[in-house]
Every structure is written in C-alpha cells, then in structure tokens.
Design a protein around this motif. Sequence first.
Motif, PDB file in Angstrom:
ATOM      1  N   ASP A  85     -76.011 107.512  87.153  1.00 56.26           N
ATOM      2  CA  ASP A  85     -75.362 106.247  87.533  1.00 56.26           C
ATOM      3  C   ASP A  85     -75.270 106.132  89.054  1.00 56.26           C
ATOM      4  OD1 ASP A  85     -75.039 105.517  84.886  1.00 56.26           O
ATOM      5  OD2 ASP A  85     -73.015 106.352  84.750  1.00 56.26           O
ATOM      6  N   LEU A  86     -74.952 107.245  89.718  1.00 60.06           N
ATOM      7  CA  LEU A  86     -74.911 107.254  91.178  1.00 60.06           C
ATOM      8  C   LEU A  86     -76.291 106.943  91.744  1.00 60.06           C
ATOM      9  CD1 LEU A  86     -73.532 107.832  93.918  1.00 60.06           C
ATOM     10  CD2 LEU A  86     -74.088 110.256  93.554  1.00 60.06           C
ATOM     11  N   ALA A  87     -77.331 107.562  91.192  1.00 60.28           N
ATOM     12  CA  ALA A  87     -78.696 107.313  91.666  1.00 60.28           C
ATOM     13  C   ALA A  87     -79.061 105.839  91.537  1.00 60.28           C
ATOM     14  CB  ALA A  87     -79.694 108.187  90.891  1.00 60.28           C
ATOM     15  N   ALA A  88     -78.720 105.225  90.410  1.00 63.13           N
ATOM     16  CA  ALA A  88     -79.017 103.801  90.207  1.00 63.13           C
ATOM     17  C   ALA A  88     -78.241 102.937  91.200  1.00 63.13           C
ATOM     18  CB  ALA A  88     -78.686 103.398  88.774  1.00 63.13           C
ATOM     19  N   ARG A  89     -76.966 103.271  91.407  1.00 60.81           N
ATOM     20  CA  ARG A  89     -76.139 102.521  92.362  1.00 60.81           C
ATOM     21  C   ARG A  89     -76.702 102.643  93.777  1.00 60.81           C
ATOM     22  NH1 ARG A  89     -71.837 104.533  90.470  1.00 60.81           N
ATOM     23  NH2 ARG A  89     -71.322 106.073  92.070  1.00 60.81           N
ATOM     24  N   LEU A  90     -77.129 103.852  94.134  1.00 57.94           N
ATOM     25  CA  LEU A  90     -77.672 104.064  95.475  1.00 57.94           C
ATOM     26  C   LEU A  90     -79.027 103.383  95.647  1.00 57.94           C
ATOM     27  CD1 LEU A  90     -76.568 107.729  96.185  1.00 57.94           C
ATOM     28  CD2 LEU A  90     -75.595 105.611  97.087  1.00 57.94           C
ATOM     29  N   SER A 124     -85.147  96.960  92.675  1.00 56.22           N
ATOM     30  CA  SER A 124     -86.116  96.039  92.069  1.00 56.22           C
ATOM     31  C   SER A 124     -87.553  96.536  92.212  1.00 56.22           C
ATOM     32  CB  SER A 124     -85.974  94.647  92.681  1.00 56.22           C
ATOM     33  OG  SER A 124     -86.256  94.701  94.071  1.00 56.22           O
ATOM     34  N   ASP A 125     -87.753  97.623  92.935  1.00 55.13           N
ATOM     35  CA  ASP A 125     -89.085  98.199  93.108  1.00 55.13           C
ATOM     36  C   ASP A 125     -89.464  98.943  91.827  1.00 55.13           C
ATOM     37  OD1 ASP A 125     -91.206 100.014  93.699  1.00 55.13           O
ATOM     38  OD2 ASP A 125     -90.684  99.986  95.819  1.00 55.13           O
ATOM     39  N   PRO A 126     -90.582  98.559  91.182  1.00 56.72           N
ATOM     40  CA  PRO A 126     -90.955  99.198  89.908  1.00 56.72           C
ATOM     41  C   PRO A 126     -91.074 100.721  89.977  1.00 56.72           C
ATOM     42  CG  PRO A 126     -92.324  97.270  90.313  1.00 56.72           C
ATOM     43  CD  PRO A 126     -91.511  97.499  91.555  1.00 56.72           C
ATOM     44  N   LYS A 127     -91.557 101.272  91.083  1.00 57.82           N
ATOM     45  CA  LYS A 127     -91.683 102.730  91.129  1.00 57.82           C
ATOM     46  C   LYS A 127     -90.314 103.399  91.181  1.00 57.82           C
ATOM     47  CE  LYS A 127     -92.541 103.312  96.051  1.00 57.82           C
ATOM     48  NZ  LYS A 127     -93.501 103.591  97.070  1.00 57.82           N
ATOM     49  N   TYR A 128     -89.324 102.745  91.816  1.00 60.83           N
ATOM     50  CA  TYR A 128     -87.977 103.311  91.824  1.00 60.83           C
ATOM     51  C   TYR A 128     -87.283 103.087  90.488  1.00 60.83           C
ATOM     52  CZ  TYR A 128     -88.157 104.825  96.617  1.00 60.83           C
ATOM     53  OH  TYR A 128     -88.489 105.494  97.765  1.00 60.83           O
ATOM     54  N   GLN A 129     -87.575 101.968  89.822  1.00 61.37           N
ATOM     55  CA  GLN A 129     -87.035 101.754  88.482  1.00 61.37           C
ATOM     56  C   GLN A 129     -87.511 102.865  87.547  1.00 61.37           C
ATOM     57  OE1 GLN A 129     -88.335  97.796  87.503  1.00 61.37           O
ATOM     58  NE2 GLN A 129     -86.562  96.828  88.478  1.00 61.37           N
ATOM     59  N   ALA A 130     -88.804 103.209  87.647  1.00 66.98           N
ATOM     60  CA  ALA A 130     -89.352 104.288  86.819  1.00 66.98           C
ATOM     61  C   ALA A 130     -88.718 105.631  87.184  1.00 66.98           C
ATOM     62  CB  ALA A 130     -90.873 104.344  86.968  1.00 66.98           C
ATOM     63  N   LEU A 131     -88.522 105.853  88.463  1.00 67.23           N
ATOM     64  CA  LEU A 131     -87.912 107.100  88.917  1.00 67.23           C
ATOM     65  C   LEU A 131     -86.470 107.221  88.425  1.00 67.23           C
ATOM     66  CD1 LEU A 131     -88.418 109.653  90.560  1.00 67.23           C
ATOM     67  CD2 LEU A 131     -87.759 108.392  92.610  1.00 67.23           C
ATOM     68  N   ILE A 132     -85.730 106.133  88.463  1.00 71.39           N
ATOM     69  CA  ILE A 132     -84.349 106.148  87.970  1.00 71.39           C
ATOM     70  C   ILE A 132     -84.326 106.446  86.474  1.00 71.39           C
ATOM     71  CG2 ILE A 132     -82.306 104.715  87.564  1.00 71.39           C
ATOM     72  CD1 ILE A 132     -82.997 103.402  90.327  1.00 71.39           C
ATOM     73  N   GLU A 133     -85.240 105.859  85.727  1.00 71.63           N
ATOM     74  CA  GLU A 133     -85.316 106.153  84.289  1.00 71.63           C
ATOM     75  C   GLU A 133     -85.678 107.619  84.054  1.00 71.63           C
ATOM     76  OE1 GLU A 133     -84.092 104.307  81.888  1.00 71.63           O
ATOM     77  OE2 GLU A 133     -83.556 102.990  83.552  1.00 71.63           O
ATOM     78  N   GLN A 134     -86.557 108.154  84.885  1.00 73.81           N
ATOM     79  CA  GLN A 134     -86.905 109.580  84.787  1.00 73.81           C
ATOM     80  C   GLN A 134     -85.666 110.435  85.057  1.00 73.81           C
ATOM     81  OE1 GLN A 134     -90.197 110.812  87.297  1.00 73.81           O
ATOM     82  NE2 GLN A 134     -89.340 112.867  87.448  1.00 73.81           N
ATOM     83  N   ALA A 179     -83.387 110.420  82.115  1.00 76.23           N
ATOM     84  CA  ALA A 179     -83.892 111.238  81.014  1.00 76.23           C
ATOM     85  C   ALA A 179     -83.767 112.737  81.308  1.00 76.23           C
ATOM     86  CB  ALA A 179     -85.355 110.872  80.731  1.00 76.23           C
ATOM     87  N   SER A 180     -84.063 113.135  82.541  1.00 78.80           N
ATOM     88  CA  SER A 180     -84.083 114.564  82.867  1.00 78.80           C
ATOM     89  C   SER A 180     -82.742 115.074  83.372  1.00 78.80           C
ATOM     90  CB  SER A 180     -85.169 114.861  83.900  1.00 78.80           C
ATOM     91  OG  SER A 180     -84.873 114.230  85.126  1.00 78.80           O
ATOM     92  N   GLY A 181     -81.927 114.190  83.843  1.00 77.88           N
ATOM     93  CA  GLY A 181     -80.612 114.569  84.362  1.00 77.88           C
ATOM     94  C   GLY A 181     -80.651 114.879  85.842  1.00 77.88           C
ATOM     95  N   VAL A 182     -79.693 114.358  86.537  1.00 75.32           N
ATOM     96  CA  VAL A 182     -79.502 114.675  87.943  1.00 75.32           C
ATOM     97  C   VAL A 182     -78.051 115.092  88.135  1.00 75.32           C
ATOM     98  CG1 VAL A 182     -81.356 113.239  88.877  1.00 75.32           C
ATOM     99  CG2 VAL A 182     -79.104 112.255  88.564  1.00 75.32           C
ATOM    100  N   VAL A 183     -77.831 115.900  89.135  1.00 74.77           N
ATOM    101  CA  VAL A 183     -76.508 116.438  89.417  1.00 74.77           C
ATOM    102  C   VAL A 183     -75.881 115.642  90.556  1.00 74.77           C
ATOM    103  CG1 VAL A 183     -75.249 118.487  90.210  1.00 74.77           C
ATOM    104  CG2 VAL A 183     -77.187 118.720  88.621  1.00 74.77           C
TER     105      VAL A 183
END
Length: 137
Positions: A93-98, A106-116, A119-123
């Motif tokens: 959630d923090l990653a998406a907010r940032l 709105s950049d598709p490559k960052y949208q994909a990265l946020i979804e990744q 899925a994988s989890g970030v700390v």
Amino acid sequence: MFRDEDLALLVRPLFAFLTVAPRAGRWPAPRPVWFEVTDGGDLAMFSESGSPKLSRLREQSRASVVVAAPPGEPEHWVAVEGAVTLHDQGGADLAARLADRYGLSSDPKYQALIEQWRASGVVRIVLHPEKVNRFSA
C-alpha cells in the motif's frame, strides 16, 4: 522533531538516500528510495523482501537518510538518523501511495511493478528520527 522548513522539503517528491550498516569489509553505500513523512513524524520507505538492505537492517536496526533540494535551487538538505522497524504489513500500500506521490501511478510499467510488489510482498521500513541535521541557504 522536524521544523517547518524541513517538512517543506520532505513533503516534495524527492529521493531520500538511505544508508544502512555495510557488510564486513564494505563501505556504507547510500541507496535512493521513495519515502513519505508519516503522521507520527517518522519516515516510511519500502523494499523488496529479499533485498540486502533488509538483511543489514535485521542485523543492525539503525539507518540514516538524507534528502536534498535538486540542483538549481538554493542548498537545502535534511539528514535524519535513528532506529528502524521493519513491517511485513502495509508495504505494498505504501509503494502504491508513493508511486502516486512521485507521479508514476499511471505509468503502465509502474502499475505492473506495483502489482508484482503486491504479489511478492514488500517490507515497510520505518525510520524513527532520533537526530536531525539540516542546512538551508
């Protein structure tokens, strides 16, 4: 702990340079990270769960961050050091907010990265300021 002029810099979408304790035989190497100031006055960042910086923070839970105004502006920087806590919840959630804060949501490559990341989890990394140094020209 932060002054108004500190917050004026810290609320901007600038990179923070995070420094953690290095591995044996290595020099400290700051890494650019996205960040936000929390309502409680801490600095929140995130990292992929397998990153070396998280290993270092688990061994020694202290870090420092420096944020500076970009070239072309009067010199202004804030340096923060303190204890760090790591949280398995809230990182995605923090990653998406940032991503939104940094104008990348709105950049598709960052949208994909946020979804990744979801899925994988970030700390979520939270730096609790104990000392703040600053300069403003």
